[in-house]
Design a protein around this motif. Structure first.
Motif, PDB file in Angstrom:
ATOM      1  N   LEU A 118      -1.657   4.650 -10.625  1.00 32.77           N
ATOM      2  CA  LEU A 118      -0.863   4.394 -11.717  1.00 32.77           C
ATOM      3  C   LEU A 118      -1.965   3.868 -13.149  1.00 32.77           C
ATOM      4  CD1 LEU A 118       2.389   2.859 -10.597  1.00 32.77           C
ATOM      5  CD2 LEU A 118       1.953   5.197 -11.735  1.00 32.77           C
ATOM      6  N   ALA A 119      -3.001   3.164 -12.591  1.00 36.79           N
ATOM      7  CA  ALA A 119      -4.205   2.559 -13.542  1.00 36.79           C
ATOM      8  C   ALA A 119      -4.742   3.678 -13.984  1.00 36.79           C
ATOM      9  CB  ALA A 119      -5.000   1.657 -12.864  1.00 36.79           C
ATOM     10  N   ALA A 120      -5.159   4.977 -13.082  1.00 34.34           N
ATOM     11  CA  ALA A 120      -6.004   6.027 -13.495  1.00 34.34           C
ATOM     12  C   ALA A 120      -4.787   6.890 -14.527  1.00 34.34           C
ATOM     13  CB  ALA A 120      -6.122   6.614 -12.083  1.00 34.34           C
ATOM     14  N   LEU A 121      -3.737   7.153 -14.128  1.00 31.51           N
ATOM     15  CA  LEU A 121      -2.999   7.927 -14.902  1.00 31.51           C
ATOM     16  C   LEU A 121      -2.872   7.268 -16.509  1.00 31.51           C
ATOM     17  CD1 LEU A 121       0.035   9.157 -12.243  1.00 31.51           C
ATOM     18  CD2 LEU A 121      -2.068  10.209 -13.206  1.00 31.51           C
ATOM     19  N   ALA A 122      -2.899   5.975 -16.455  1.00 30.17           N
ATOM     20  CA  ALA A 122      -2.621   5.406 -17.775  1.00 30.17           C
ATOM     21  C   ALA A 122      -3.875   5.914 -18.650  1.00 30.17           C
ATOM     22  CB  ALA A 122      -2.671   3.920 -17.503  1.00 30.17           C
ATOM     23  N   VAL A 123      -4.797   5.867 -18.044  1.00 30.15           N
ATOM     24  CA  VAL A 123      -6.138   6.317 -18.983  1.00 30.15           C
ATOM     25  C   VAL A 123      -5.995   8.029 -18.815  1.00 30.15           C
ATOM     26  CG1 VAL A 123      -8.569   6.773 -18.792  1.00 30.15           C
ATOM     27  CG2 VAL A 123      -7.396   4.396 -18.144  1.00 30.15           C
ATOM     28  N   MET A 124      -5.582   8.694 -18.049  1.00 32.05           N
ATOM     29  CA  MET A 124      -5.813   9.982 -17.958  1.00 32.05           C
ATOM     30  C   MET A 124      -4.678  10.679 -18.827  1.00 32.05           C
ATOM     31  SD  MET A 124      -6.666  10.621 -13.866  1.00 32.05           S
ATOM     32  CE  MET A 124      -8.151  10.026 -13.112  1.00 32.05           C
ATOM     33  N   ARG A 125      -3.738  10.078 -18.856  1.00 35.14           N
ATOM     34  CA  ARG A 125      -2.561  10.569 -19.682  1.00 35.14           C
ATOM     35  C   ARG A 125      -2.891  10.449 -21.146  1.00 35.14           C
ATOM     36  NH1 ARG A 125       3.420   8.620 -18.837  1.00 35.14           N
ATOM     37  NH2 ARG A 125       3.599  10.345 -20.083  1.00 35.14           N
ATOM     38  N   ARG A 126      -3.563   9.600 -21.698  1.00 27.24           N
ATOM     39  CA  ARG A 126      -4.141   9.710 -23.031  1.00 27.24           C
ATOM     40  C   ARG A 126      -5.164  10.486 -23.358  1.00 27.24           C
ATOM     41  NH1 ARG A 126      -4.226   3.588 -22.009  1.00 27.24           N
ATOM     42  NH2 ARG A 126      -6.708   3.831 -21.907  1.00 27.24           N
ATOM     43  N   ARG A 127      -6.064  10.880 -22.358  1.00 28.38           N
ATOM     44  CA  ARG A 127      -6.893  12.026 -22.489  1.00 28.38           C
ATOM     45  C   ARG A 127      -6.346  13.546 -22.173  1.00 28.38           C
ATOM     46  NH1 ARG A 127     -10.597  11.898 -18.599  1.00 28.38           N
ATOM     47  NH2 ARG A 127     -12.196  12.741 -19.779  1.00 28.38           N
ATOM     48  N   GLY A 128      -5.362  13.488 -21.306  1.00 29.64           N
ATOM     49  CA  GLY A 128      -4.583  14.645 -21.048  1.00 29.64           C
ATOM     50  C   GLY A 128      -5.509  15.603 -19.896  1.00 29.64           C
ATOM     51  N   ALA A 129      -6.051  14.691 -19.087  1.00 29.05           N
ATOM     52  CA  ALA A 129      -6.919  15.446 -18.166  1.00 29.05           C
ATOM     53  C   ALA A 129      -7.455  14.533 -16.896  1.00 29.05           C
ATOM     54  CB  ALA A 129      -8.323  15.948 -18.561  1.00 29.05           C
ATOM     55  N   GLY A 130      -7.611  14.839 -15.895  1.00 29.44           N
ATOM     56  CA  GLY A 130      -8.141  14.081 -14.600  1.00 29.44           C
ATOM     57  C   GLY A 130      -7.438  14.187 -13.373  1.00 29.44           C
ATOM     58  N   HIS A 131      -8.022  13.592 -12.471  1.00 31.63           N
ATOM     59  CA  HIS A 131      -7.524  14.061 -10.963  1.00 31.63           C
ATOM     60  C   HIS A 131      -7.469  12.647 -10.249  1.00 31.63           C
ATOM     61  CE1 HIS A 131      -8.639  16.591  -7.159  1.00 31.63           C
ATOM     62  NE2 HIS A 131      -7.236  16.138  -7.048  1.00 31.63           N
ATOM     63  N   VAL A 132      -6.292  12.679  -9.548  1.00 31.35           N
ATOM     64  CA  VAL A 132      -6.410  11.407  -8.549  1.00 31.35           C
ATOM     65  C   VAL A 132      -6.241  11.815  -7.036  1.00 31.35           C
ATOM     66  CG1 VAL A 132      -4.849   9.497  -7.631  1.00 31.35           C
ATOM     67  CG2 VAL A 132      -5.049   9.899 -10.225  1.00 31.35           C
ATOM     68  N   LEU A 133      -6.939  11.604  -6.270  1.00 32.53           N
ATOM     69  CA  LEU A 133      -7.116  12.028  -4.967  1.00 32.53           C
ATOM     70  C   LEU A 133      -6.782  10.881  -3.800  1.00 32.53           C
ATOM     71  CD1 LEU A 133     -10.185  14.029  -3.392  1.00 32.53           C
ATOM     72  CD2 LEU A 133      -8.678  12.735  -2.052  1.00 32.53           C
ATOM     73  N   ASN A 134      -5.829  10.943  -3.139  1.00 34.54           N
ATOM     74  CA  ASN A 134      -5.199   9.919  -2.021  1.00 34.54           C
ATOM     75  C   ASN A 134      -5.717  10.371  -0.820  1.00 34.54           C
ATOM     76  OD1 ASN A 134      -4.223   8.223  -4.190  1.00 34.54           O
ATOM     77  ND2 ASN A 134      -2.197   9.405  -4.357  1.00 34.54           N
ATOM     78  N   VAL A 135      -6.531   9.406  -0.180  1.00 34.23           N
ATOM     79  CA  VAL A 135      -6.629   9.570   1.410  1.00 34.23           C
ATOM     80  C   VAL A 135      -5.610   9.319   2.126  1.00 34.23           C
ATOM     81  CG1 VAL A 135      -8.377   9.210   3.117  1.00 34.23           C
ATOM     82  CG2 VAL A 135      -9.128   9.413   0.788  1.00 34.23           C
ATOM     83  N   VAL A 136      -4.639  10.077   2.598  1.00 36.81           N
ATOM     84  CA  VAL A 136      -3.703   9.851   3.391  1.00 36.81           C
ATOM     85  C   VAL A 136      -4.042   9.893   4.963  1.00 36.81           C
ATOM     86  CG1 VAL A 136      -0.995  10.225   3.876  1.00 36.81           C
ATOM     87  CG2 VAL A 136      -2.338  10.884   1.415  1.00 36.81           C
ATOM     88  N   SER A 137      -3.596  10.789   5.845  1.00 37.90           N
ATOM     89  CA  SER A 137      -3.743  10.716   7.173  1.00 37.90           C
ATOM     90  C   SER A 137      -2.846  11.739   7.642  1.00 37.90           C
ATOM     91  CB  SER A 137      -3.592   9.491   7.727  1.00 37.90           C
ATOM     92  OG  SER A 137      -3.514   9.442   9.224  1.00 37.90           O
ATOM     93  N   LEU A 138      -3.223  12.307   8.846  1.00 35.68           N
ATOM     94  CA  LEU A 138      -2.180  13.090   9.439  1.00 35.68           C
ATOM     95  C   LEU A 138      -0.889  12.149   9.893  1.00 35.68           C
ATOM     96  CD1 LEU A 138      -4.075  15.470  11.700  1.00 35.68           C
ATOM     97  CD2 LEU A 138      -3.159  15.948   9.808  1.00 35.68           C
ATOM     98  N   ALA A 139      -1.164  10.842   9.966  1.00 39.07           N
ATOM     99  CA  ALA A 139      -0.082   9.948  10.171  1.00 39.07           C
ATOM    100  C   ALA A 139       0.897   9.897   8.899  1.00 39.07           C
ATOM    101  CB  ALA A 139      -0.546   8.514  10.362  1.00 39.07           C
ATOM    102  N   GLY A 140       0.653  10.285   7.968  1.00 40.40           N
ATOM    103  CA  GLY A 140       1.318  10.499   6.887  1.00 40.40           C
ATOM    104  C   GLY A 140       2.399  11.775   6.877  1.00 40.40           C
ATOM    105  N   LEU A 141       2.114  12.486   7.857  1.00 43.18           N
ATOM    106  CA  LEU A 141       2.930  13.743   8.045  1.00 43.18           C
ATOM    107  C   LEU A 141       3.873  13.780   9.351  1.00 43.18           C
ATOM    108  CD1 LEU A 141       0.402  16.595   7.487  1.00 43.18           C
ATOM    109  CD2 LEU A 141       2.219  15.758   5.629  1.00 43.18           C
ATOM    110  N   VAL A 142       3.634  12.869  10.178  1.00 41.92           N
ATOM    111  CA  VAL A 142       4.383  12.689  11.399  1.00 41.92           C
ATOM    112  C   VAL A 142       4.349  11.260  11.762  1.00 41.92           C
ATOM    113  CG1 VAL A 142       2.436  13.407  13.011  1.00 41.92           C
ATOM    114  CG2 VAL A 142       4.895  13.812  13.599  1.00 41.92           C
ATOM    115  N   ALA A 143       5.406  10.723  12.397  1.00 39.44           N
ATOM    116  CA  ALA A 143       5.413   9.554  13.222  1.00 39.44           C
ATOM    117  C   ALA A 143       4.341   9.277  14.391  1.00 39.44           C
ATOM    118  CB  ALA A 143       6.781   9.040  13.655  1.00 39.44           C
ATOM    119  N   ALA A 144       3.672   8.368  14.286  1.00 31.67           N
ATOM    120  CA  ALA A 144       2.484   7.975  15.039  1.00 31.67           C
ATOM    121  C   ALA A 144       2.653   6.902  16.134  1.00 31.67           C
ATOM    122  CB  ALA A 144       1.263   7.708  14.102  1.00 31.67           C
TER     123      ALA A 144
END
Length: 277
Positions: A118-144
């Motif tokens: 959300l901090a990044a989007l607050a800046v990027m939305r004013r500029r109209g461009a940007g990319h947020v890359l979230n490092v998740v995990s395979l654990a985010g797709l299935v119960a571990a």
């Protein structure tokens, strides 16, 4: 998704060591001006020395701190990329972890990444461009099994990421992307300390990835955003199948644990043979 040129500012959280440092180095080599951040400010400064020397102390649980880092990155070269990498792992059934431990996992892995996004989007939305890359995990797709609260935090991050991307598109925003990188177990300090922990067996069921390989994939993903990327791809298909068949996944828990413990034993033998990580 369109190709995104490198060259602006990129913020990487949890980058004093391990995967975060590898991602910061890969982005730097690809042309990004990287702001290395970590709750360990001194460690971030040391890590940043060969990457241009730009660092900041940041506890991702601090919403105002994330906003300040985003503003600093934007002032320097225009914030083009924010990588939410900071994360912690605790193992064992949820009932063995006290409320403070559960809260810390959720606050760092899920709420911390939300703060950064959300901090990044607050800046990027004013500029109209940007990319947020979230490092998740395979654990985010299935119960571990054995990593239940950790997996819950990563499920939350995946849902937040995809939902926020859909919200951006629904609001007519086309120039901002959100990507989720979901790797298998990575041979970093987070897992170094779990070789003798049977509750961490789920992280050892596949071939452990090298942080440099995951970082290289992150750098490519930074240029060509995609909503979800798994590493390796075949493991992504495997865990998605188990997620689609939850009854089967629960019945296979003893098998998963046995495979993971065997993986831990193989890794311990490998380290013993080499005499080093």
């Amino acid at each position: 998704m369109s190709s995104v040129p490198a060259g602006g500012s990129a913020v990487v959280t949890g980058a004093a060591r391990g995967l975060g440092l590898a991602i910061a180095a890969a982005l730097h080599a690809d042309g990004w001006r990287v702001l290395v951040t970590d709750v360990d400010a001194a460690g971030a400064a040391r890590a940043a020395e060969p990457l241009g020397g730009w660092s900041a102390g940041l506890d991702v649980r601090d919403e105002a701190g994330c906003a300040a880092v985003a503003a600093e990155a934007d002032r320097r070269d225009g914030l083009g990329l924010w990588v939410n990498n900071a994360g912690i792992l605790a193992t064992g059934p949820a009932w063995t972890q006290d409320a403070a431990a559960r809260r810390q996992i959720i606050e760092v892995n899920a709420l911390g990444a939300m703060n950064g996004t959300l901090a990044a989007l607050a800046v990027m939305r004013r500029r109209g461009a940007g990319h947020v890359l979230n490092v998740v995990s395979l654990a985010g797709l299935v119960a571990a099994p054995g990593e239940t609260v950790y997996a819950a935090s990563k499920h939350a991050l995946l849902a937040f990421s995809l939902g926020t991307l859909a919200d951006l598109r629904g609001a007519g925003v086309r120039g901002i992307d959100i990507s989720c990188l979901c790797p298998d177990g990575i041979w970093t300090p987070m897992l170094h300390d779990r070789l003798d922990d049977p509750q961490a067996a789920a992280s050892f069921t596949g071939a452990l990835l090298r942080p440099e390989a995951v970082a290289a994939r992150a750098a490519r993903l930074a240029r060509r955003p995609r909503p979800v990327v798994t590493m390796p791809g075949w493991r992504g298909a495997q865990v998605r199948l188990l997620d689609a068949l939850p009854g089967l996944a629960v019945r296979l828990t003893p098998v998963v644990a046995a495979v993971g413990r065997a993986g831990q034993r193989r890794q311990r033998r490998r380290l013993s043979d080499r005499g080093r990580p």
